[in-house]
Design a protein around this motif. Structure first.
Motif, PDB file in Angstrom:
ATOM      1  N   VAL A 204       7.054   7.456   3.176  1.00  7.35           N
ATOM      2  CA  VAL A 204       6.762   8.613   3.040  1.00  7.35           C
ATOM      3  C   VAL A 204       7.723   9.325   4.181  1.00  7.35           C
ATOM      4  CG1 VAL A 204       5.251  10.575   2.517  1.00  7.35           C
ATOM      5  CG2 VAL A 204       4.947   8.003   2.052  1.00  7.35           C
TER       6      VAL A 204
ATOM      7  N   THR B 109       6.720  -1.905   5.070  1.00 11.41           N
ATOM      8  CA  THR B 109       7.451  -1.989   4.995  1.00 11.41           C
ATOM      9  C   THR B 109       8.915  -1.107   5.073  1.00 11.41           C
ATOM     10  OG1 THR B 109       6.307  -0.902   2.533  1.00 11.41           O
ATOM     11  CG2 THR B 109       8.536   0.273   2.598  1.00 11.41           C
TER      12      THR B 109
ATOM     13  N   GLN C  37      -2.077   3.231   3.938  1.00 13.16           N
ATOM     14  CA  GLN C  37      -1.408   3.160   3.321  1.00 13.16           C
ATOM     15  C   GLN C  37      -0.386   3.771   4.600  1.00 13.16           C
ATOM     16  OE1 GLN C  37      -1.039   6.978   1.491  1.00 13.16           O
ATOM     17  NE2 GLN C  37      -2.234   6.035  -0.224  1.00 13.16           N
TER      18      GLN C  37
ATOM     19  N   SER D 125       0.878  -1.458   0.160  1.00 16.46           N
ATOM     20  CA  SER D 125       0.030   0.246   0.379  1.00 16.46           C
ATOM     21  C   SER D 125       0.789   0.906   0.156  1.00 16.46           C
ATOM     22  CB  SER D 125      -0.982  -0.014   0.926  1.00 16.46           C
ATOM     23  OG  SER D 125      -2.228  -0.898   0.740  1.00 16.46           O
ATOM     24  N   SER D 126       2.214   1.410   0.296  1.00 21.57           N
ATOM     25  CA  SER D 126       3.219   2.132   0.675  1.00 21.57           C
ATOM     26  C   SER D 126       4.528   2.129   1.113  1.00 21.57           C
ATOM     27  CB  SER D 126       2.233   3.637   1.565  1.00 21.57           C
ATOM     28  OG  SER D 126       3.037   4.506   2.324  1.00 21.57           O
TER      29      SER D 126
ATOM     30  N   GLN E 263       3.124   2.003   5.103  1.00 22.41           N
ATOM     31  CA  GLN E 263       4.592   1.914   5.323  1.00 22.41           C
ATOM     32  C   GLN E 263       5.151   1.556   6.569  1.00 22.41           C
ATOM     33  OE1 GLN E 263       5.013   6.332   5.904  1.00 22.41           O
ATOM     34  NE2 GLN E 263       4.331   6.192   7.653  1.00 22.41           N
TER      35      GLN E 263
END
Length: 314
Positions: free
Chosen positions: A167, A189, A182, A163-164, A186
């Motif tokens: 950032v 991730t 999101q 999804s992400s 992250q």
């Protein structure tokens, strides 16, 4: 490029099958979030193989109930409980400081999924603070214990990482509109990137770190999600073939592969699904590893941001 790792296990395999014939006597393990969901089955499998297992849990009473039940079912009385609140840096430091002796397996399993926007006292977005920062601080706090005899660290990530990316210019949603999926993505991730950079930094320390997608499992992790929303996400992720659900016993299997399989000995920065090393993500697919989650530059940046934010170093 190394050959992709495939194991004898798969989607249907359960954690106890993975540890069958494995002897973890004399090995010590910590499982965060070991009092619920797949954490319970992770604890059970490690205990069944003879390890001393510490359940690191926010709810100590729940941890004690699980410890008693696992000890009764496995015959292993070395199932311990210690308090840990991953959103509290004081709690993380206290846990790490209290640890004595070597640590052979650290299973960073605890997590939070898709809550409304919530911030820690420091102003950090809750999912990133829990799923990444808490485990980053814990792992670095336990570095000396992990290094003592070599160790494996296993990070429970998710296909939600698709999804992400992380950032970096607005990790905590201070300027952009909050999207809970999101934000979850992250943080997942980050679980993968943590292992990528740990592999580079700790290659000579005898510590390895890998991540995994356990599968779709109905546990307390989904407490912020309505059944209707969960079903909709299953359809969206699976396209014409909705995401198949696993039992907690099956969900813990991939964790155990990374914890005990000789096939991953000495390897770091990998991402596994259904007990095998995942393929790269392809457009239109609901699984696989996103390229940004394997990016060494993003992994190095995440480590630096994490150290600076938390004021911690190994």
């Amino acid at each position: 490029m190394s050959e992709r790792i495939l194991t004898p296990f798969g989607f249907e395999s359960a954690a106890l099958e993975v540890v069958e014939g494995v002897d973890l006597s004399g090995r010590r393990a910590v499982v965060t979030g070991g009092a619920s969901g797949i954490g319970v089955e992770t604890v059970r499998a490690l205990a069944a193989a003879g390890a001393e297992v510490t359940i690191a849990a926010r709810d100590v009473e729940a941890g004690r109930r699980v410890a008693a039940e696992v000890s009764a079912s496995t015959g292993n009385n070395a199932v311990l409980v210690a308090p840990l609140e991953l959103t509290s840096q004081e709690s993380v430091k206290a846990f790490a400081s209290a640890w004595d002796g070597p640590l052979h397996l650290l299973i960073n399993n605890a997590g939070v999924m898709a809550p409304p926007l919530t911030r820690t006292p420091e102003g950090w977005e809750l999912q990133f603070a829990t799923n990444h920062f808490g485990h980053f601080a814990l792992t670095l706090g336990l570095f000396a214990a992990l290094r003592a005899e070599g160790a494996r660290v296993v990070n429970v990530s998710s296909a939600g990482h698709l999804s992400s990316p992380v950032v970096f210019d607005d990790i905590h949603y201070e300027r952009r509109e909050y999207d809970r999926w999101q934000a979850y993505g992250q943080s997942k991730t980050a679980n993968v990137l943590f292992g990528v950079e740990a592999g580079r930094r700790w290659s000579g320390e005898g510590i390895t770190m890998n991540a995994l997608m356990p599968g779709g499992i109905l546990t307390a992790l989904q407490r912020h999600i309505t059944p209707e929303e969960l079903e909709e996400r299953r359809r969206l992720r699976g396209g014409s073939n909705p995401l198949r659900l696993k039992t907690p016993e099956q969900g813990a299997a991939t964790t155990l592969v990374l914890a005990v399989s000789p096939l991953v000995e000495g390897r770091s920065g990998l991402y596994f699904e259904d007990c095998d090393e995942a393929l790269p993500h392809a457009p239109g697919m609901s699984n696989g590893l996103a390229a940004y989650a394997a990016d060494p530059e993003a992994a190095a940046q995440l480590w630096e941001v994490s150290e600076e934010t938390l004021k911690v170093q190994a």
